[in-house]
Write an enzyme that holds these catalytic residues in place. Structure first.
Site, PDB file in Angstrom:
ATOM      1  N   SER A   1       0.801  -1.236   0.000  1.00  0.00           N
ATOM      2  CA  SER A   1       0.000   0.000   0.000  1.00  0.00           C
ATOM      3  C   SER A   1       0.829   1.279   0.000  1.00  0.00           C
ATOM      4  O   SER A   1       0.251   2.379  -0.062  1.00  0.00           O
ATOM      5  CB  SER A   1      -0.955   0.014   1.193  1.00  0.00           C
ATOM      6  OG  SER A   1      -2.071  -0.808   0.933  1.00  0.00           O
TER       7      SER A   1
ATOM      8  N   LYS B   1      -0.039   3.717  -2.662  1.00  0.00           N
ATOM      9  CA  LYS B   1      -1.054   4.772  -2.565  1.00  0.00           C
ATOM     10  C   LYS B   1      -0.452   6.170  -2.522  1.00  0.00           C
ATOM     11  O   LYS B   1      -1.151   7.161  -2.754  1.00  0.00           O
ATOM     12  CB  LYS B   1      -1.946   4.519  -1.354  1.00  0.00           C
ATOM     13  CG  LYS B   1      -2.827   3.260  -1.491  1.00  0.00           C
ATOM     14  CD  LYS B   1      -3.751   3.090  -0.307  1.00  0.00           C
ATOM     15  CE  LYS B   1      -4.701   1.905  -0.482  1.00  0.00           C
ATOM     16  NZ  LYS B   1      -4.061   0.583  -0.279  1.00  0.00           N
TER      17      LYS B   1
ATOM     18  N   SER C   1      -6.122   3.447   4.588  1.00  0.00           N
ATOM     19  CA  SER C   1      -5.606   2.675   3.463  1.00  0.00           C
ATOM     20  C   SER C   1      -6.710   1.886   2.770  1.00  0.00           C
ATOM     21  O   SER C   1      -6.500   0.766   2.291  1.00  0.00           O
ATOM     22  CB  SER C   1      -4.488   1.722   3.924  1.00  0.00           C
ATOM     23  OG  SER C   1      -3.687   1.311   2.834  1.00  0.00           O
TER      24      SER C   1
END
Length: 431
Positions: free
Chosen positions: A54, A57, A118
């Site tokens: 993640s 992101k 997230s």
């Protein structure tokens, strides 16, 4: 029979990237940089492409904040849930805020869910808003990565999930088991540019807890996965961002940033494990804390070269066809960066001239060469953006071109000077 010593060479386990370092890190890769200058303070296996989960992101955040700044997207803009984002959002085994099949959500709501919690479906929703489809969004990710000078990257989705988690709806042109990868150095470079270009990202990344759709039937408590934020379990003074990442493939990763006494650092750790070799949230935050302790405790910003610095061995450069036969030179700007307090004297300035002499008319401020800073011992990791330890060397005076009459006599003088040199050289050669 193979000798025992030789046999042991084949049977001993190979050294891995998780081996202990001088900082005691057990990670596959790590890097620490000064967020202001981009000076690299520490690195470990930082150029090997690894799973980023993640931390992906951060690129989605970058592209959204670009779009907000450009006015092509607004915070109040409504997103209509698609079949893809609805189905993905219902998987609570992944980090998600459930979205209603017939619902609409503002970009601000989706951004908060992505940056704080997230949330993966919310991230895909942002990608679809910007580019129409996640497949098209990946093209924008690759374009931005190239613009930023990232290396060793591969984007297969906007979230950092393994494509296998995307319910068969992964972007076209990517494999069903693919996952995003990038070296720690490129991750740090992405974070460096994100903070430079969009410092407002910290206004959201520093929120420890928030309620999604507070006051509605869809209200969900979101706790930031960055447990180093104030009030959370691994709180570290000064931490206000930036992005965690965890998958089976990538392990426990983190891009953290912290500020103390106007000094901001960026740390990246990838596939962190504990002393038993087991990955965990604690392992990644412990590794990050060690990097921050090292940076804040041993480094300070120091002026290495002052402006108008003059080389003792060469304060001038010869000038031809001028009213003066030389001109003063000096370093144009100062050079400061973060180093260990006892290492300033290890950096030695070296003058590299473009030419041995220059021809008049010479203007003040004319670049004639470079100051190159060399380290006399040990390693210098350089800067995250690839810039070098150099400064322009310029003229500090002007020298006008001599008149035609003066140039005539200069030419005669040079002729006889060269002739006399040839004669004396020839006679000297006889003896």
């Amino acid at each position: 029979m193979i000798p025992l010593l030789l046999l042991s060479m084949f049977t001993q386990p190979a050294m891995t990237a998780n081996a202990e370092t001088d900082l005691g890190l057990t990670v596959d890769a790590a890097i620490l940089i000064d967020a202001e200058s981009g000076k690299i303070l520490y690195e470990q296996n930082a150029e090997t492409s690894l799973g980023i989960a993640s931390m992906t992101k951060m690129m989605t955040e970058y592209l959204l904040l670009d779009a907000i700044k450009e006015g092509t997207i607004t915070w109040e803009q409504e997103y209509r849930v698609t079949d893809y984002t609805y189905k993905l959002s219902q998987n609570r085994a992944l980090s998600n805020v459930p979205l209603r099949a017939d619902g609409s959500y503002t970009i601000r709501e989706l951004y908060d869910a992505m940056a704080i919690y997230s949330a993966n479906a919310a991230t895909v929703a942002i990608a679809e808003t910007i580019a129409g489809t996640e497949t098209e969004f990946i093209k924008l990710m690759n374009k931005k990565a190239k613009e930023l000078g990232l290396e060793g990257y591969k984007f297969v989705n906007s979230t950092g999930l393994n494509n296998a988690d995307l319910l068969g709806m992964h972007p076209s042109g990517t494999g069903a088991e693919d996952e995003n990868v990038m070296p720690a150095k490129s991750v740090a470079k992405l974070a460096y540019h994100l903070l430079k270009d969009h410092p407002e990202v910290l206004e959201t990344s520093n929120i420890p807890k928030k309620v999604f759709r507070e006051g509605t039937d869809d209200a969900i408590k979101m706790e930031n996965w960055n447990f180093m934020l104030p009030g959370l379990v691994y709180e570290y003074a000064g931490v206000d961002g930036l992005k965690t990442g965890t998958t089976d493939f990538a392990g426990h990763c983190f891009t953290g940033t912290a500020v103390r006494n106007d000094k901001r650092l960026i740390a990246v750790v990838m596939k962190a494990v504990d002393s038993e070799g087991v990955g965990s949230y604690k392992a990644r935050f412990d590794a990050t804390a060690k990097l921050f302790d090292y940076g804040f405790g041993q480094f300070s910003n120091q002026e290495i070269i002052p402006a108008n610095y003059v080389f003792k061995g060469q304060k001038t450069i010869p000038v031809t066809k001028g009213k003066e036969d030389k001109v003063n030179i000096a370093v144009k700007d100062s050079l400061s960066f973060m180093i260990k307090s006892n290492e300033k004297d290890l950096y030695v300035p070296k003058l590299v001239l473009d030419k041995k002499e220059i021809e008049a008319d010479v203007k003040e401020g004319t670049v004639v060469g470079k100051l190159v800073l060399e380290r006399s011992e040990g390693s210098d990791y350089g800067f995250i953006d690839g810039s070098e330890l150099t400064l322009d060397v310029v003229t500090t005076d002007s020298v006008e071109r001599a008149s035609g009459f003066s140039l005539f006599f200069q030419g005669i003088g040079n002729f006889f000077g060269n002739l006399w040199g040839s004669v004396t050289g020839f006679i000297g050669g006889l003896f």
